[in-house]
Design a protein around this motif. Structure first.
Motif, PDB file in Angstrom:
ATOM      1  N   ILE A   3       0.855  -1.195   0.000  1.00  0.00           N
ATOM      2  CA  ILE A   3       0.000   0.000   0.000  1.00  0.00           C
ATOM      3  C   ILE A   3       0.885   1.236   0.000  1.00  0.00           C
ATOM      4  CG2 ILE A   3      -1.849  -1.197   1.224  1.00  0.00           C
ATOM      5  CD1 ILE A   3      -0.965   0.296   3.757  1.00  0.00           C
ATOM      6  N   PHE A  22      -8.731  -0.255   1.128  1.00  0.00           N
ATOM      7  CA  PHE A  22      -8.003   0.085  -0.087  1.00  0.00           C
ATOM      8  C   PHE A  22      -8.618  -0.669  -1.265  1.00  0.00           C
ATOM      9  CE2 PHE A  22      -5.172   0.574   3.478  1.00  0.00           C
ATOM     10  CZ  PHE A  22      -4.500   1.765   3.219  1.00  0.00           C
ATOM     11  N   VAL A  70      -3.513  -0.313  -4.785  1.00  0.00           N
ATOM     12  CA  VAL A  70      -2.475  -1.117  -4.150  1.00  0.00           C
ATOM     13  C   VAL A  70      -1.750  -1.952  -5.202  1.00  0.00           C
ATOM     14  CG1 VAL A  70      -3.784  -1.274  -2.000  1.00  0.00           C
ATOM     15  CG2 VAL A  70      -4.005  -3.079  -3.731  1.00  0.00           C
TER      16      VAL A  70
END
Length: 383
Positions: A103, A142, A147
């Motif tokens: 991330i 996310f 990512v």
């Protein structure tokens, strides 16, 4: 009721005995776990060290640029890791856990998640929640587009290695026990129990026996004084046959080879064999390292660039570590350039070097050896 009490008490004792047997079995397995850890760490570290030498170059059209992304991928991904450490951990988690998640924090740092929950969708973007980096848990979720997420294979390598280790671990344990028994020191003690009826005498006798065993076990020379009613006889190994140390090494090496094959590393490279090392290295780079770098490149391209940017030539290019000396390729480079097949910049790009603006590196040359008879004659007359 008394009968039932006895039955329940007996079952309780059996359960307790079973627990002890289970814990004993677990302890024995744990004693041999070093063989598994050694094999896994050796193979995964070998591949991780290779990938960590890769240079990730940022291409903007026909030019290579050194921007923030280049800095993150090749120098300092985050505040606590260098690039080589980052990629070693990246590859280790990818192979052993079968997937890895990276991330990007608010300040641009690239962080490798230690744990996360992957929520999958059919027609929408997958989401990642409960992301933990070290001891910190991110509250936000996310999206897949935010990512870097890679999967290594269809099944966790750890599951395959666990099942493989079950058989190899037992075999290793049996051979190790046999080797220990081979030269085991054995002795018998004859005691006159009539001479040690009292508790005080029994305690002194037990203390004497403990000291004697400790001296025999730890000292090179142990002198045992004769005692009335006490006789010590050493039986030695009695010629007991057992497996040699070579058998232990063969089992350990066999498991190491199986792990290497599962990851895609030629076992001869792990063992350090010098026979056909160049051929084995070439296969290793082509069949193991290149596909892995291709996965990283493809995932990085779609996450760091838009579709329009990719179509305009913006992308990530990987420069693999070279396993051949550049001077060994001098003759081949000369043939490629002198035949007019490549110019200087194209050869530099293939060698992993940056292109230049020098005019000589943009031109194509054909030497007389590669010209037709008429062209060679005309060229000679002009000269």
């Amino acid at each position: 009721m008394g009968f039932l009490d006895k039955v329940f008490k007996r079952n309780k004792e059996l359960g307790y005995s079973f627990d002890l047997d289970f814990m004993d079995l677990f302890a024995k397995k744990s004693e041999r776990i070093h063989m598994k850890r050694l094999a896994i760490e050796t193979c995964i570290s070998f591949l991780a060290r290779t990938v960590s030498q890769t240079e990730f170059r940022v291409k903007n059209g026909s030019e290579y640029v050194r921007n923030e992304l280049y800095y993150r991928l090749n120098t300092r991904p985050n505040k606590n890791m260098t690039a080589s450490t980052f990629w070693q951990k990246f590859i280790s988690k990818l192979i052993y856990d079968n997937e890895v998640l990276v991330i990007q924090a608010n300040d641009g740092d690239l962080l490798i998640a230690d744990d996360f929950y992957h929520k999958k969708y059919a027609v929408y973007e997958d989401r990642f929640t409960d992301v933990i980096v070290r001891d910190y848990e991110f509250k936000d979720s996310f999206k897949q587009s935010e990512v870097i997420h890679l999967k290594y294979g269809n099944e966790k390598l750890s599951n395959l290695l666990d099942s493989l280790f079950y058989d190899y671990g037992d075999l290793f344990g049996y051979i190790l026990k046999g080797q220990k028994r081979k030269n085991q020191l054995r002795a018998t003690v004859d005691m006159d129990m009539l001479a040690a009826k009292s508790g005080e005498k029994q305690a002194k006798l037990q203390e004497f026996i403990d000291n004697m065993y400790e001296a025999v076990e730890k000292k090179d020379v142990a002198i045992i004084p004769q005692q009335p009613g006490f006789e010590y006889k050493e039986q030695s190994g009695n010629g007991i046959a057992g497996q040699s140390v070579d058998e232990i090494n063969k089992v350990t090496g066999g498991y190491l080879d199986q792990v290497a094959v599962a990851i895609g590393i030629p076992p001869s490279l792990i063992r350090g064999d010098m026979a056909d090392v160049e051929k084995q290295t070439k296969n290793y780079m082509f069949f193991s390292v290149s596909p892995l770098l291709k996965k990283i490149k493809e995932e990085s391209d779609v996450k760091f660039f838009t579709k329009k940017e990719l179509l305009n030539g913006n992308c990530i290019e990987t420069r693999k570590p070279s396993y051949r000396d550049i001077f060994d390729l001098a003759t081949a480079v000369d043939k490629l350039v002198s035949s007019g097949v490549f110019n200087g910049n194209e050869v530099r790009s293939e060698l992993g070097k940056e292109t230049t603006d020098e005019q000589i590196h943009k031109e194509y040359f054909i030497t007389k050896n590669y010209q037709s008879g008429k062209e060679a004659i005309e060229g000679g007359d002009n000269e």
